[in-house]
Design an enzyme around this catalytic site. Sequence first.
Site, PDB file in Angstrom:
ATOM      1  N   GLN A 152       3.388  -5.021  11.178  1.00 55.42           N
ATOM      2  CA  GLN A 152       4.190  -5.970  11.947  1.00 55.42           C
ATOM      3  C   GLN A 152       3.546  -7.353  11.982  1.00 55.42           C
ATOM      4  O   GLN A 152       2.384  -7.532  11.630  1.00 55.42           O
ATOM      5  CB  GLN A 152       4.379  -5.451  13.375  1.00 55.42           C
ATOM      6  CG  GLN A 152       5.217  -4.189  13.450  1.00 55.42           C
ATOM      7  CD  GLN A 152       5.495  -3.768  14.885  1.00 55.42           C
ATOM      8  OE1 GLN A 152       4.941  -2.795  15.360  1.00 55.42           O
ATOM      9  NE2 GLN A 152       6.353  -4.487  15.567  1.00 55.42           N
ATOM     10  N   HIS A 153       4.347  -8.326  12.401  1.00 60.91           N
ATOM     11  CA  HIS A 153       3.915  -9.677  12.794  1.00 60.91           C
ATOM     12  C   HIS A 153       3.571 -10.621  11.648  1.00 60.91           C
ATOM     13  O   HIS A 153       3.468 -11.822  11.863  1.00 60.91           O
ATOM     14  CB  HIS A 153       2.704  -9.630  13.740  1.00 60.91           C
ATOM     15  CG  HIS A 153       2.795  -8.652  14.846  1.00 60.91           C
ATOM     16  ND1 HIS A 153       3.840  -8.636  15.736  1.00 60.91           N
ATOM     17  CD2 HIS A 153       1.965  -7.640  15.219  1.00 60.91           C
ATOM     18  CE1 HIS A 153       3.656  -7.654  16.609  1.00 60.91           C
ATOM     19  NE2 HIS A 153       2.532  -7.039  16.309  1.00 60.91           N
ATOM     20  N   ASP A 197       5.798  -0.764  11.677  1.00 60.30           N
ATOM     21  CA  ASP A 197       5.078   0.481  11.441  1.00 60.30           C
ATOM     22  C   ASP A 197       5.055   1.419  12.641  1.00 60.30           C
ATOM     23  O   ASP A 197       5.213   2.637  12.491  1.00 60.30           O
ATOM     24  CB  ASP A 197       3.655   0.208  10.941  1.00 60.30           C
ATOM     25  CG  ASP A 197       2.868  -0.768  11.809  1.00 60.30           C
ATOM     26  OD1 ASP A 197       3.366  -1.201  12.871  1.00 60.30           O
ATOM     27  OD2 ASP A 197       1.740  -1.112  11.415  1.00 60.30           O
TER      28      ASP A 197
END
Length: 470
Positions: free
Chosen positions: A71-72, A227
């Site tokens: 992520q991110h 995830d």
Amino acid sequence: MALVAGVDSSTQSCKVVICDAHTGEVVRSGSAPHPAGTEVDPARWWAALADASTAAGGLDDVEAVAVGAQQHGMVCLDTAGNVVRDALLWNDTRSGAAADALVDELGGPGEWAERIGVVPVASITATKLRWLADHEPKNADATAAVCLPHDWLTWRLTGSTDVADIRTDRSDASGTGYFAAADGTYQPDLLRLAMRGRQPAVPTVLGPNDSAGRTTAGAVLGAGAGDNAAAALGLGVGRGDCVVSLGTSGVVSAVGDAAAHDPEGLVAGFADATGRQLPLVCTLNGAPVLAAVATMLGVDFDEFDRLALSAPAGSEGLVLVPYFDGERSPNLPDAAGALHGVTTRNLVPANVARAAVEGLLASIQFCIGAISRQGVDVERVIMVGGGARSEAVRRIAPAILGMPVHVPAPGEYVARGAARQAAWVLSGSDAPPPWEVDVTASFTAEPTPAVLERYSAAQSLTLGQRASGA
């Protein structure tokens, strides 16, 4: 047999699993490494996906594919769909000062928590965009669209070069810092705030069983997921379930219907991959706490477990606060670990080993408590990750956490969750297929609240020392 593929594009590697769409049985799999570092050319992810797919026997015979990923990460694209600069990953901390500035500019953490359920820290995409705007303004000007790793890979699988075709899902969008999981909407003013007035395009957010199109080979594409949400889907997590992942860090998440709005910033208000919420808390200290103590005692992991289980609950008064590398839950970046309650009678290897296990699990219980205060009822724990292999952790966990602990068989649950989403989209059903998850063992124990009380007292000493500047 209908086959579906799930992809896990993690920080370290790309893994592909090919599953039976009806049963979830893994038919074949493959993997390929990712380069090290906290910024990566996304083309390396694409190459790893190709290598992992080849290692898994190819994707020509699969009917649907979905991607789960870290992520991110910040992926910036120009008007032609070219990558503007290397992607900054979640673990790139150069945006720490940008996070602090963004929190202040909106009026403090409470405003962020109320608006989107997430208080920005260095990992969040919005903070990386602010860093880009301040340090690489030409690249910020060239950014026509911004997306996340799983969005970019899904888009590449379609063969499109039009940034208007990029798709995402609620789970990954909720980690950007400009999307509210509570109502499923982007907050354009927060994106402009991050980008100092610029407003690049963002991916269209799909529902959990919507299709993102088709691959160039004709397979149906799922929306994909972040995830943690993909892992929850792969584990078959439902309402009331809490996933505890004991890896390098500790990650605690739970499925519920209430969106988190934690002004302390401990609980991130993420969404899951089924239409519900997935509030999440992350610690800095996970399984390495056990490894460090085992090394200090000069024993291997089997002997460490034996020692810990030979000691009584409460370690005869020893309490370990496991902030070995600082901590983020609570936010104590400069803290260090501490051993409290030492006497000439209790300072023996068995007690030290058990105190390490109890301290690590007590820090996890602190996270579960934070999630519970956000209106999520936690009824059972599903424990995964390297730390879950410890027999001492498995047996002591239900006593510290105060509820049954279930340990599934080791598996690639992010990739399996993506595959389950692919099967869901392929089926056209209202619910994902009921794939079975093999549980290695379930553990119960009498709760030991006195251990938590002593840990809370020791933790308060650490908090007090930070407040006094000691």
